[in-house]
Design an enzyme around this catalytic site. Structure first.
Site, PDB file in Angstrom:
ATOM      1  N   PRO A   2       1.159  -1.479   0.181  1.00 28.34           N
ATOM      2  CA  PRO A   2       0.196   0.097  -0.061  1.00 28.34           C
ATOM      3  C   PRO A   2       0.836   0.828   0.221  1.00 28.34           C
ATOM      4  O   PRO A   2       1.546   1.076   0.883  1.00 28.34           O
ATOM      5  CB  PRO A   2      -0.912   0.174   1.033  1.00 28.34           C
ATOM      6  CG  PRO A   2      -0.912  -1.656   1.648  1.00 28.34           C
ATOM      7  CD  PRO A   2       0.530  -2.349   0.879  1.00 28.34           C
ATOM      8  N   GLU A   3       0.175   2.257  -1.179  1.00 34.77           N
ATOM      9  CA  GLU A   3       0.948   3.658  -0.896  1.00 34.77           C
ATOM     10  C   GLU A   3       0.427   4.559  -0.156  1.00 34.77           C
ATOM     11  O   GLU A   3      -0.896   4.091   0.166  1.00 34.77           O
ATOM     12  CB  GLU A   3       1.455   4.122  -2.088  1.00 34.77           C
ATOM     13  CG  GLU A   3       3.053   2.582  -3.265  1.00 34.77           C
ATOM     14  CD  GLU A   3       3.902   2.955  -4.196  1.00 34.77           C
ATOM     15  OE1 GLU A   3       3.683   3.904  -4.461  1.00 34.77           O
ATOM     16  OE2 GLU A   3       3.831   2.560  -4.372  1.00 34.77           O
ATOM     17  N   HIS A  90      -3.697 -14.514  10.235  1.00 38.13           N
ATOM     18  CA  HIS A  90      -3.506 -13.342  10.014  1.00 38.13           C
ATOM     19  C   HIS A  90      -4.066 -12.098  10.434  1.00 38.13           C
ATOM     20  O   HIS A  90      -3.800 -10.930  10.003  1.00 38.13           O
ATOM     21  CB  HIS A  90      -2.996 -13.218   8.744  1.00 38.13           C
ATOM     22  CG  HIS A  90      -2.140 -14.399   8.022  1.00 38.13           C
ATOM     23  ND1 HIS A  90      -1.061 -15.099   8.590  1.00 38.13           N
ATOM     24  CD2 HIS A  90      -2.475 -14.825   7.070  1.00 38.13           C
ATOM     25  CE1 HIS A  90      -1.251 -15.692   7.226  1.00 38.13           C
ATOM     26  NE2 HIS A  90      -1.522 -15.933   6.458  1.00 38.13           N
ATOM     27  N   ARG A 109       2.252 -10.397   5.973  1.00 40.62           N
ATOM     28  CA  ARG A 109       3.355 -10.781   5.945  1.00 40.62           C
ATOM     29  C   ARG A 109       3.946 -10.888   7.365  1.00 40.62           C
ATOM     30  O   ARG A 109       5.209 -10.686   7.540  1.00 40.62           O
ATOM     31  CB  ARG A 109       3.848 -10.497   4.678  1.00 40.62           C
ATOM     32  CG  ARG A 109       3.840 -10.586   3.899  1.00 40.62           C
ATOM     33  CD  ARG A 109       4.740 -10.292   2.437  1.00 40.62           C
ATOM     34  NE  ARG A 109       4.028 -10.584   1.037  1.00 40.62           N
ATOM     35  CZ  ARG A 109       3.988 -10.032  -0.185  1.00 40.62           C
ATOM     36  NH1 ARG A 109       4.830  -8.300  -0.264  1.00 40.62           N
ATOM     37  NH2 ARG A 109       3.549  -9.823  -1.160  1.00 40.62           N
ATOM     38  N   LYS A 150      22.679  18.016  -5.774  1.00 44.80           N
ATOM     39  CA  LYS A 150      22.583  16.209  -6.452  1.00 44.80           C
ATOM     40  C   LYS A 150      22.598  14.976  -6.981  1.00 44.80           C
ATOM     41  O   LYS A 150      22.082  15.825  -8.658  1.00 44.80           O
ATOM     42  CB  LYS A 150      20.969  15.649  -5.600  1.00 44.80           C
ATOM     43  CG  LYS A 150      20.797  16.245  -4.272  1.00 44.80           C
ATOM     44  CD  LYS A 150      21.551  16.108  -3.588  1.00 44.80           C
ATOM     45  CE  LYS A 150      21.239  16.069  -1.890  1.00 44.80           C
ATOM     46  NZ  LYS A 150      21.428  17.319  -0.950  1.00 44.80           N
TER      47      LYS A 150
END
Length: 269
Positions: A2-3, A90, A109, A150
């Site tokens: 998930p972002e 889970h 996980r 950078k």
């Protein structure tokens, strides 16, 4: 994983169910997540959740005495369920609410986290984060200053949570394509006007993803159990070898910072 848009969709999904609700019980079935669940978290029992915020990819359940910090990790999800529904494999954490509903955390996980932040303090996982992408602090002048000198690839640069939070791999690919910037170009060598465009595109891509309900990933469904829909709108991510939506040239793929990067070598310079 998930972002930011998926986490924000989760926040919007759970907030109406948990805000102003008293926590009657915290049930921890497996305390061994990314970090061990601290005993301090049990202080949330008896507290009223005053608000649900998001900081980067962390969800913050705010009470009068402190804040529960939740991270979904690689495969975590939150559901609001009626009390009495048996937990499945889970299902590691339940917040039982006075309403008779349960906020249930599932994480196959176990790379997610449940942490506790006492009132008037800042947890170490939040203390060094960069600005939110939708905030006024994330603007063209800021990005130009951070990028100065950078040599880092721009894709790696905008995925650095010290620079700006929440621009994960999917949305870095999409934002750079929208801005016409090659993902390998050194951050410090990009013209100011192009960095300004990139800021605008990051905000636009993330906002559209949230509007569409988050990107559908194999491990993600939002709080009501329905998958997000932004995956149907992806321009380049996961589409290596397919025609560029702008010029029809096959999209290229490369590993940048150990992450898959898809781009158009003709449209992105």
């Amino acid at each position: 994983m998930p972002e930011l848009p998926e986490v924000e969709v989760s926040r919007m999904g759970i907030a109406p169910h948990v805000t102003d609700q008293r926590v009657t019980q915290l049930v921890v079935r497996n305390p061994k997540l990314r970090w061990p669940i601290p005993e301090d978290l049990y202080q949330i029992e008896g507290q009223v959740i005053r608000a649900v915020h998001r900081r980067a990819k962390y969800l913050l359940l705010e009470t009068d005495i402190g804040t529960a910090i939740v991270h979904l990790g690689m495969s975590g999800s939150l559901r609001v369920l009626p009390a009495g529904i048996p937990p499945e494999k889970h299902d590691h954490v339940d917040l039982c609410l006075a309403s008779g509903e349960v906020l249930r955390y599932n994480d196959p996980r176990r790379f997610g986290a449940w942490l506790w932040q006492p009132k008037d303090s800042e947890h170490s996982v939040l203390s060094k984060l960069g600005p939110e992408p939708f905030s006024d602090a994330f603007n063209a002048a800021y990005l130009q200053e951070k990028a100065q000198g950078k040599r880092t690839a721009i894709k790696t640069f905008i995925m650095d949570n010290h620079v700006v939070v929440g621009v994960g791999n999917i949305y870095a690919n999409e934002s750079l394509f929208a801005a016409g910037i090659h993902p390998k170009r050194e951050a410090g060598k990009i013209a100011p006007q192009r960095l300004a465009l990139l800021v605008d595109e990051i905000k636009a891509v993330l906002a559209f993803a949230i509007e569409q309900g988050g990107t559908t990933l194999k491990d993600f469904k939002n709080a009501d159990g329905k998958p997000g829909y932004f995956a149907q709108e992806l321009q380049v991510y996961g589409k290596a070898g397919q025609p560029c939506p702008r010029c029809d040239k096959p999209l290229s793929e490369a590993k940048i910072g150990q992450r898959a990067s898809v781009y158009c070598s003709a449209c992105q310079k």
